[in-house]
Design an enzyme around this catalytic site. Sequence first.
Site, PDB file in Angstrom:
ATOM      1  N   ARG A 123       0.831  -1.218   0.000  1.00 12.30           N
ATOM      2  CA  ARG A 123       0.000   0.000   0.000  1.00 12.30           C
ATOM      3  C   ARG A 123       0.860   1.260   0.000  1.00 12.30           C
ATOM      4  O   ARG A 123       1.861   1.349   0.687  1.00 12.30           O
ATOM      5  CB  ARG A 123      -0.909   0.004   1.227  1.00 12.30           C
ATOM      6  CG  ARG A 123      -1.653   1.330   1.370  1.00 12.30           C
ATOM      7  CD  ARG A 123      -2.805   1.241   2.316  1.00 12.30           C
ATOM      8  NE  ARG A 123      -2.406   0.904   3.668  1.00 12.30           N
ATOM      9  CZ  ARG A 123      -3.273   0.750   4.664  1.00 12.30           C
ATOM     10  NH1 ARG A 123      -4.559   0.873   4.438  1.00 12.30           N
ATOM     11  NH2 ARG A 123      -2.833   0.448   5.856  1.00 12.30           N
ATOM     12  N   ARG A 155       2.502   3.850   5.229  1.00 13.84           N
ATOM     13  CA  ARG A 155       2.117   4.057   6.627  1.00 13.84           C
ATOM     14  C   ARG A 155       3.101   3.331   7.542  1.00 13.84           C
ATOM     15  O   ARG A 155       3.503   2.214   7.255  1.00 13.84           O
ATOM     16  CB  ARG A 155       0.702   3.515   6.858  1.00 13.84           C
ATOM     17  CG  ARG A 155      -0.314   4.614   7.042  1.00 13.84           C
ATOM     18  CD  ARG A 155      -1.717   4.118   6.956  1.00 13.84           C
ATOM     19  NE  ARG A 155      -2.091   3.201   8.023  1.00 13.84           N
ATOM     20  CZ  ARG A 155      -3.326   2.709   8.181  1.00 13.84           C
ATOM     21  NH1 ARG A 155      -4.273   3.061   7.338  1.00 13.84           N
ATOM     22  NH2 ARG A 155      -3.605   1.886   9.157  1.00 13.84           N
TER      23      ARG A 155
HETATM   24  P1  AP5 Z   1      -7.463   0.034   2.266  1.00 13.38           P
HETATM   25  O1  AP5 Z   1      -8.731   0.441   1.587  1.00 13.38           O
HETATM   26  O2  AP5 Z   1      -6.488   1.073   2.617  1.00 13.38           O
HETATM   27  O3  AP5 Z   1      -7.803  -0.933   3.521  1.00 13.38           O
HETATM   28  P2  AP5 Z   1      -8.391  -0.602   4.956  1.00 13.38           P
HETATM   29  O4  AP5 Z   1      -9.400  -1.670   5.263  1.00 13.38           O
HETATM   30  O5  AP5 Z   1      -8.859   0.806   5.018  1.00 13.38           O
HETATM   31  O6  AP5 Z   1      -7.109  -0.864   5.844  1.00 13.38           O
HETATM   32  P3  AP5 Z   1      -6.483  -0.030   7.056  1.00 13.38           P
HETATM   33  O7  AP5 Z   1      -5.071  -0.462   7.182  1.00 13.38           O
HETATM   34  O8  AP5 Z   1      -6.762   1.412   6.902  1.00 13.38           O
HETATM   35  O9  AP5 Z   1      -7.314  -0.616   8.247  1.00 13.38           O
HETATM   36  P4  AP5 Z   1      -6.992  -0.521   9.753  1.00 13.38           P
HETATM   37  O10 AP5 Z   1      -8.309  -0.867  10.315  1.00 13.38           O
HETATM   38  O11 AP5 Z   1      -5.851  -1.326  10.180  1.00 13.38           O
HETATM   39  O12 AP5 Z   1      -6.480   0.985   9.940  1.00 13.38           O
HETATM   40  P5  AP5 Z   1      -7.139   2.296  10.548  1.00 13.38           P
HETATM   41  O13 AP5 Z   1      -6.574   3.445   9.841  1.00 13.38           O
HETATM   42  O14 AP5 Z   1      -8.609   2.150  10.657  1.00 13.38           O
HETATM   43  O15 AP5 Z   1      -6.779  -1.063   1.305  1.00 13.38           O
HETATM   44  C1  AP5 Z   1      -5.534  -1.662   1.639  1.00 13.38           C
HETATM   45  C2  AP5 Z   1      -4.687  -1.879   0.375  1.00 13.38           C
HETATM   46  O16 AP5 Z   1      -5.308  -2.845  -0.464  1.00 13.38           O
HETATM   47  C3  AP5 Z   1      -4.519  -0.612  -0.498  1.00 13.38           C
HETATM   48  O17 AP5 Z   1      -3.231  -0.627  -1.025  1.00 13.38           O
HETATM   49  C4  AP5 Z   1      -5.576  -0.792  -1.593  1.00 13.38           C
HETATM   50  O18 AP5 Z   1      -5.193  -0.154  -2.797  1.00 13.38           O
HETATM   51  C5  AP5 Z   1      -5.615  -2.294  -1.740  1.00 13.38           C
HETATM   52  N1  AP5 Z   1      -6.943  -2.790  -2.082  1.00 13.38           N
HETATM   53  C6  AP5 Z   1      -8.140  -2.369  -1.583  1.00 13.38           C
HETATM   54  N2  AP5 Z   1      -9.164  -3.077  -2.095  1.00 13.38           N
HETATM   55  C7  AP5 Z   1      -8.600  -3.989  -2.937  1.00 13.38           C
HETATM   56  C8  AP5 Z   1      -9.138  -5.031  -3.774  1.00 13.38           C
HETATM   57  N3  AP5 Z   1     -10.458  -5.269  -3.831  1.00 13.38           N
HETATM   58  N4  AP5 Z   1      -8.270  -5.782  -4.479  1.00 13.38           N
HETATM   59  C9  AP5 Z   1      -6.937  -5.549  -4.419  1.00 13.38           C
HETATM   60  N5  AP5 Z   1      -6.350  -4.578  -3.668  1.00 13.38           N
HETATM   61  C10 AP5 Z   1      -7.190  -3.814  -2.923  1.00 13.38           C
HETATM   62  O19 AP5 Z   1      -6.567   2.260  12.063  1.00 13.38           O
HETATM   63  C11 AP5 Z   1      -5.193   2.453  12.310  1.00 13.38           C
HETATM   64  C12 AP5 Z   1      -4.919   2.437  13.805  1.00 13.38           C
HETATM   65  O20 AP5 Z   1      -5.651   3.492  14.445  1.00 13.38           O
HETATM   66  C13 AP5 Z   1      -5.372   1.168  14.554  1.00 13.38           C
HETATM   67  O21 AP5 Z   1      -4.386   0.166  14.501  1.00 13.38           O
HETATM   68  C14 AP5 Z   1      -5.586   1.711  15.967  1.00 13.38           C
HETATM   69  O22 AP5 Z   1      -4.356   1.881  16.639  1.00 13.38           O
HETATM   70  C15 AP5 Z   1      -6.159   3.097  15.714  1.00 13.38           C
HETATM   71  N6  AP5 Z   1      -7.629   3.083  15.645  1.00 13.38           N
HETATM   72  C16 AP5 Z   1      -8.408   3.411  14.570  1.00 13.38           C
HETATM   73  N7  AP5 Z   1      -9.713   3.284  14.871  1.00 13.38           N
HETATM   74  C17 AP5 Z   1      -9.773   2.881  16.169  1.00 13.38           C
HETATM   75  C18 AP5 Z   1     -10.842   2.553  17.045  1.00 13.38           C
HETATM   76  N8  AP5 Z   1     -12.123   2.632  16.656  1.00 13.38           N
HETATM   77  N9  AP5 Z   1     -10.520   2.154  18.297  1.00 13.38           N
HETATM   78  C19 AP5 Z   1      -9.249   2.079  18.724  1.00 13.38           C
HETATM   79  N10 AP5 Z   1      -8.193   2.359  17.941  1.00 13.38           N
HETATM   80  C20 AP5 Z   1      -8.452   2.752  16.663  1.00 13.38           C
HETATM   81 MG    MG Z   2      -8.310   2.510   6.153  1.00 12.63          MG
END
Ligand code: AP5
Ligand code: MG
Length: 211
Positions: A123, A155
């Site tokens: 990514r 990231r």
């Molecule tokens: P992408 O769309 O970026 O995936 P995503 O599901 O959004 O993945 P994240 O890494 O953002 O999820 P996360 O839940 O770990 O992170 P978040 O920021 O929420 O796609 C991923 C890749 O695949 C890209 O390169 C894309 O191009 C590719 N792709 C997409 N679809 C595809 C397909 N169909 N086929 C092929 N390739 C594809 O959270 C980060 C951190 O924040 C957490 O670890 C935690 O510490 C904190 N946090 C956030 N929310 C909370 C909460 N509610 N409570 C507590 N801590 C929290």
């Molecule tokens: Mg995301």
Amino acid sequence: MRLVLLGPPGAGKGTQAELIKEHFNIPHISTGDMLRAARAAKTPLGQQAEKYMEAGELVPDDIVVGIVAERLAQPDCQNGFLLDGFPRTVEQALALERTNTRVDAVISIEVPRDILVERLSGRRICRQCGRAWHVQFNPPPSLQRCQCGGELYQRSDDQPETVRQRLDVYEAQTSPLKDWYRQRGLLVAVDGNQPIEAVFADILSALGVSR
Ligand code: AP5
Ligand code: MG
Ligand code: ZN
């Protein structure tokens, strides 16, 4: 439409959110994006969140619940919203219920673990518009630049060690929410291991809307 996107790291929540928010004209509320913005701005909240995020752990519920409640109270959320990455624990789901926020559907994007690791390691994100590309599956116009001209970066929590930890944390703390929402009749499961447009089409048909 009041929607929640559920799914492991790399499932494509952010990618689908771009298409969903456009289709329904609703704000996209990503707690991950909000926490990263707070870190970049070096606010007290951002500094508190940093150590958890770097370790691939969840930020404590009270912090996250607070920022979401504040965001949902904004006028642009009155006609609907798309929550991405929240709730992530049963405690957070209970807190959302306590605010009397109605949810129409919870979309669970399902992708096998080995694919998730590949997606996260390839990514690249645009510093300017926030769009997520993938070096192989969804390649940017050039390796350094987004379509908008912005610089691409990786990231810091997409390092292999942290990715494994995030996936374990999802299994332990977030995946129980699937049953929780299924029992409430709100869960819609979608196969996320398909091309981006096919996943989007399945989401729309699962929601009972046509394109
Ligand atoms: P992408 O769309 O970026 O995936 P995503 O599901 O959004 O993945 P994240 O890494 O953002 O999820 P996360 O839940 O770990 O992170 P978040 O920021 O929420 O796609 C991923 C890749 O695949 C890209 O390169 C894309 O191009 C590719 N792709 C997409 N679809 C595809 C397909 N169909 N086929 C092929 N390739 C594809 O959270 C980060 C951190 O924040 C957490 O670890 C935690 O510490 C904190 N946090 C956030 N929310 C909370 C909460 N509610 N409570 C507590 N801590 C929290
Ligand atoms: Mg995301
Ligand atoms: Zn861009």
